[in-house]
Design a protein around this motif. Sequence first.
Motif, PDB file in Angstrom:
ATOM      1  N   PRO A   1      -3.795  58.196  91.870  1.00 16.51           N
ATOM      2  CA  PRO A   1      -2.498  58.792  91.539  1.00 16.51           C
ATOM      3  C   PRO A   1      -2.654  59.956  90.565  1.00 16.51           C
ATOM      4  CG  PRO A   1      -2.401  56.406  91.335  1.00 16.51           C
ATOM      5  CD  PRO A   1      -3.844  56.761  91.544  1.00 16.51           C
ATOM      6  N   SER A   2      -1.896  61.026  90.793  1.00 17.74           N
ATOM      7  CA  SER A   2      -1.900  62.167  89.873  1.00 17.74           C
ATOM      8  C   SER A   2      -1.027  61.824  88.674  1.00 17.74           C
ATOM      9  CB  SER A   2      -1.329  63.398  90.574  1.00 17.74           C
ATOM     10  OG  SER A   2       0.032  63.156  90.896  1.00 17.74           O
ATOM     11  N   LEU A   3      -1.158  62.610  87.608  1.00 23.02           N
ATOM     12  CA  LEU A   3      -0.318  62.390  86.426  1.00 23.02           C
ATOM     13  C   LEU A   3       1.158  62.515  86.802  1.00 23.02           C
ATOM     14  CD1 LEU A   3      -0.245  61.853  83.424  1.00 23.02           C
ATOM     15  CD2 LEU A   3      -0.352  64.333  83.029  1.00 23.02           C
ATOM     16  N   LYS A   4       1.447  63.498  87.662  1.00 28.34           N
ATOM     17  CA  LYS A   4       2.828  63.703  88.116  1.00 28.34           C
ATOM     18  C   LYS A   4       3.311  62.456  88.876  1.00 28.34           C
ATOM     19  CE  LYS A   4       5.492  66.951  90.870  1.00 28.34           C
ATOM     20  NZ  LYS A   4       5.268  67.501  92.198  1.00 28.34           N
ATOM     21  N   GLY A   5       2.398  61.906  89.704  1.00 29.25           N
ATOM     22  CA  GLY A   5       2.734  60.694  90.446  1.00 29.25           C
ATOM     23  C   GLY A   5       3.040  59.538  89.520  1.00 29.25           C
TER      24      GLY A   5
ATOM     25  N   ILE B   1       2.892  47.327  91.352  1.00 28.01           N
ATOM     26  CA  ILE B   1       3.897  48.036  92.165  1.00 28.01           C
ATOM     27  C   ILE B   1       3.972  49.495  91.716  1.00 28.01           C
ATOM     28  CG2 ILE B   1       6.351  48.193  92.748  1.00 28.01           C
ATOM     29  CD1 ILE B   1       6.548  45.188  92.469  1.00 28.01           C
ATOM     30  N   ARG B   2       3.969  49.707  90.392  1.00 30.01           N
ATOM     31  CA  ARG B   2       4.022  51.083  89.862  1.00 30.01           C
ATOM     32  C   ARG B   2       2.817  51.898  90.335  1.00 30.01           C
ATOM     33  NH1 ARG B   2       9.169  52.050  88.699  1.00 30.01           N
ATOM     34  NH2 ARG B   2      10.015  50.265  87.581  1.00 30.01           N
ATOM     35  N   LYS B   3       1.667  51.248  90.451  1.00 30.22           N
ATOM     36  CA  LYS B   3       0.472  51.947  90.941  1.00 30.22           C
ATOM     37  C   LYS B   3       0.717  52.477  92.356  1.00 30.22           C
ATOM     38  CE  LYS B   3      -3.964  52.925  91.713  1.00 30.22           C
ATOM     39  NZ  LYS B   3      -5.062  52.016  91.996  1.00 30.22           N
ATOM     40  N   ALA B   4       1.292  51.614  93.214  1.00 32.36           N
ATOM     41  CA  ALA B   4       1.567  52.038  94.598  1.00 32.36           C
ATOM     42  C   ALA B   4       2.621  53.143  94.620  1.00 32.36           C
ATOM     43  CB  ALA B   4       2.019  50.848  95.432  1.00 32.36           C
ATOM     44  N   LEU B   5       3.606  53.035  93.732  1.00 35.95           N
ATOM     45  CA  LEU B   5       4.636  54.085  93.657  1.00 35.95           C
ATOM     46  C   LEU B   5       4.027  55.392  93.159  1.00 35.95           C
ATOM     47  CD1 LEU B   5       7.654  52.059  92.152  1.00 35.95           C
ATOM     48  CD2 LEU B   5       7.202  52.596  94.563  1.00 35.95           C
ATOM     49  N   ALA B   6       3.061  55.279  92.234  1.00 38.22           N
ATOM     50  CA  ALA B   6       2.388  56.474  91.712  1.00 38.22           C
ATOM     51  C   ALA B   6       1.557  57.143  92.808  1.00 38.22           C
ATOM     52  CB  ALA B   6       1.516  56.103  90.518  1.00 38.22           C
ATOM     53  N   MET B   7       1.020  56.326  93.724  1.00 41.45           N
ATOM     54  CA  MET B   7       0.289  56.907  94.858  1.00 41.45           C
ATOM     55  C   MET B   7       1.236  57.684  95.759  1.00 41.45           C
ATOM     56  SD  MET B   7      -2.274  53.757  95.930  1.00 41.45           S
ATOM     57  CE  MET B   7      -2.976  54.563  97.379  1.00 41.45           C
ATOM     58  N   GLY B   8       2.519  57.291  95.767  1.00 45.51           N
ATOM     59  CA  GLY B   8       3.482  58.032  96.579  1.00 45.51           C
ATOM     60  C   GLY B   8       4.501  57.190  97.326  1.00 45.51           C
TER      61      GLY B   8
ATOM     62  N   LYS C   1      10.431  56.428  87.559  1.00 52.91           N
ATOM     63  CA  LYS C   1      11.847  56.607  87.902  1.00 52.91           C
ATOM     64  C   LYS C   1      12.180  56.006  89.269  1.00 52.91           C
ATOM     65  CE  LYS C   1      11.999  61.062  85.547  1.00 52.91           C
ATOM     66  NZ  LYS C   1      10.792  61.790  86.006  1.00 52.91           N
ATOM     67  N   LYS C   2      11.164  55.571  90.001  1.00 55.08           N
ATOM     68  CA  LYS C   2      11.435  55.044  91.351  1.00 55.08           C
ATOM     69  C   LYS C   2      12.005  53.623  91.269  1.00 55.08           C
ATOM     70  CE  LYS C   2       8.076  57.914  93.785  1.00 55.08           C
ATOM     71  NZ  LYS C   2       6.781  57.962  94.468  1.00 55.08           N
ATOM     72  N   PRO C   3      12.871  53.250  92.233  1.00 54.67           N
ATOM     73  CA  PRO C   3      13.532  51.947  92.155  1.00 54.67           C
ATOM     74  C   PRO C   3      12.598  50.776  92.486  1.00 54.67           C
ATOM     75  CG  PRO C   3      14.188  53.106  94.159  1.00 54.67           C
ATOM     76  CD  PRO C   3      13.336  54.066  93.382  1.00 54.67           C
ATOM     77  N   VAL C   4      12.667  49.724  91.680  1.00 55.49           N
ATOM     78  CA  VAL C   4      11.970  48.467  91.971  1.00 55.49           C
ATOM     79  C   VAL C   4      12.998  47.342  91.903  1.00 55.49           C
ATOM     80  CG1 VAL C   4      10.199  46.827  91.238  1.00 55.49           C
ATOM     81  CG2 VAL C   4       9.772  49.283  91.032  1.00 55.49           C
ATOM     82  N   ASP C   5      13.241  46.697  93.052  1.00 63.97           N
ATOM     83  CA  ASP C   5      14.138  45.538  93.082  1.00 63.97           C
ATOM     84  C   ASP C   5      13.343  44.310  92.701  1.00 63.97           C
ATOM     85  OD1 ASP C   5      16.413  46.829  93.871  1.00 63.97           O
ATOM     86  OD2 ASP C   5      15.954  46.643  96.014  1.00 63.97           O
TER      87      ASP C   5
ATOM     88  N   VAL D   1       6.999  49.128  99.272  1.00 63.80           N
ATOM     89  CA  VAL D   1       5.979  48.094  99.038  1.00 63.80           C
ATOM     90  C   VAL D   1       6.676  46.828  98.559  1.00 63.80           C
ATOM     91  CG1 VAL D   1       4.122  49.715  98.503  1.00 63.80           C
ATOM     92  CG2 VAL D   1       5.542  48.827  96.640  1.00 63.80           C
ATOM     93  N   VAL D   2       6.073  45.684  98.853  1.00 60.28           N
ATOM     94  CA  VAL D   2       6.596  44.401  98.371  1.00 60.28           C
ATOM     95  C   VAL D   2       5.447  43.603  97.792  1.00 60.28           C
ATOM     96  CG1 VAL D   2       6.460  43.394 100.704  1.00 60.28           C
ATOM     97  CG2 VAL D   2       7.860  42.281  98.961  1.00 60.28           C
ATOM     98  N   LEU D   3       5.699  42.929  96.682  1.00 59.11           N
ATOM     99  CA  LEU D   3       4.655  42.175  95.985  1.00 59.11           C
ATOM    100  C   LEU D   3       5.222  40.830  95.524  1.00 59.11           C
ATOM    101  CD1 LEU D   3       2.129  43.334  93.323  1.00 59.11           C
ATOM    102  CD2 LEU D   3       3.850  41.666  92.631  1.00 59.11           C
ATOM    103  N   ILE D   4       4.412  39.779  95.661  1.00 62.00           N
ATOM    104  CA  ILE D   4       4.746  38.480  95.066  1.00 62.00           C
ATOM    105  C   ILE D   4       3.819  38.311  93.868  1.00 62.00           C
ATOM    106  CG2 ILE D   4       4.881  35.984  95.405  1.00 62.00           C
ATOM    107  CD1 ILE D   4       4.906  36.546  98.444  1.00 62.00           C
TER     108      ILE D   4
END
Lengths: 327, 246
Positions: B185-189, B69-76, B195-199, B57-60
């Motif tokens: 998103p689940s709690l696990k998500g 961004i974390r929300k989208a990463l939590a979705m998967g 821990k997922k990378p965000v540039d 995902v990319v966000l401005i």
Amino acid sequence: MSTILASVAVQNGSPSRASLEVLSRARQIADGQGATCAAVVLSPDASAVADELARYGAQKVYTVSDPIFARHINTPVLTALEAVIAEAQPSIVVFPSSEGVKDVLGALAVRTGAAVLPDVASVEMKDGGVEALRPVMAAKFMARTRAEGDLVLVSVRAGSYEAVEAPTEAAVEEIVFSFDEATLRQTLREVVGSTAGTVDLSDAQVVVAAGRGVKDEAGKQLVEELADVLGAAIGSSRAVVESGMFPATAQIGQTGKVVSPDLYIGVGISGAIQHVAGMSNSRIIVAINTNPDAPIFDVATYGIVGDLYKVLPILIEEIKKVKAVAA
Amino acid sequence: MKFCVCIKQVPDVTAPIQIRAGELSMDAGRVVLNAYDASAVEEALVLTADNDGEVDVVLIGPERATETIRKALAMGADRGAHLVVPEDTELDSAAVSQLLAGHFKDYSYDVILTGKQAQDTDAGLAGGMLAERLGLPYATNAVGLAIEGDQLVVTRQGDTGQEIIVLPTPCLVTCSNDMNNPRIPSLKGVMGAKKKPVDSAPVAEIPEASVRVLGYEPLHTREPGRFIEGEPAEQVAELVNVLELS
């Protein structure tokens, strides 16, 4: 002399009502600026509607005739509009805000270096720029926006202006267009659930719209019967599209179609703000709902608190009676 | 297939919002992932689950938009990129598409997805603008997506029906919220997303906007109407009378 260009869509052989509305607005702006009012038509037989466009004020009509325009595909539309803009050198291009227009507006702006005011409720020239009111924040507010530049593209919501005849003579110019379908990178496989040939919702004079209060097949039949006796198009809220009872092409609202009929009858529709954004330009709004606090009654001209399953059968019979007497 | 979804943080349009002196006044803390973008993320996740692949995902947006961004990463989604702009930077659709086009010069994706419009501005321009800048074939207002070999089959809600469009890859598609119901998103998500990378990188030069918002106004209200009272038969008789249907 500068040119104000109106983009015209052809439906069932005639310019759509929303197209005539934007043409009328283009004519008003052109008159105010001492500019030429022109129209552009992309259609298999574009010159066929030139006389009709002259009747609504087009002094010049650019036609691009090609069979490919029988169905909407964005690439050839972009190529043709780019060519017409290069030829006509307009300062403003106004479009009716349809799904077809939404599909090309952004890309066309980049191609032509234009500024864009999309999906506006009003547009005017002011102090050398173009200003428009646009519904924003899920249609809770209007934003006054301003665009500057040599070319501004504007798409106008249906029903924002009246289509007014202003007969003139139009010079017709056919723009040479050859599109090699082999260069198309996308293919349109088919159009499913096409409503072509029936009363188009955006163009309809009378709309019967169904909402969550329409619970079953019997309710749907009542809506269809009412639409039938009134010669109306059928619209709906998002809820009954999601439930699969009505097709997505029937959805009225901020993310669906914008309708502005003479008469809108909302049946079992609560009137969420997103739906109201798509119908509040209707001349007369009738709401039938069991809940007296439903927000649709805030915009209704006439409100009936009642059960649609009881009201509609009587209404259908009464309309049949008056129509029979009138005939 | 490799997907990248362009997402935006928007004010929660369901929150109370008022106009004060032509400016919108709302709780700055109530921000959400744009609903149309959430559908785009969901669709990318479903398609890559069935067919293998990755979803970036990319966000401005300003620093605080990282949470979206974390929300989208939590979705998967797998990775995020954040083009950071100062708080309250005004970007029109042209500027957004220009910045995104710059971003995509450094990456290679099979499919770029965006929401069909943002919930706050409802402009619906950035997707088409981005496709044109990148020279990609595109489709807008998608209500369905499917992968067929190395092609993408888009069901687009058009004016007269649903258009079934076949696009080669790479391509760009803008998504309707009628496409799916985005997962919560689940709690696990949520835990995994941390821990997922965000540039994250600041935007060097903010493009000048050609379209500006001068101010906000209330909607034009309609003339007040009236209720038609009585039993159904009386209500109908009165309605038929006032509508002059005869």
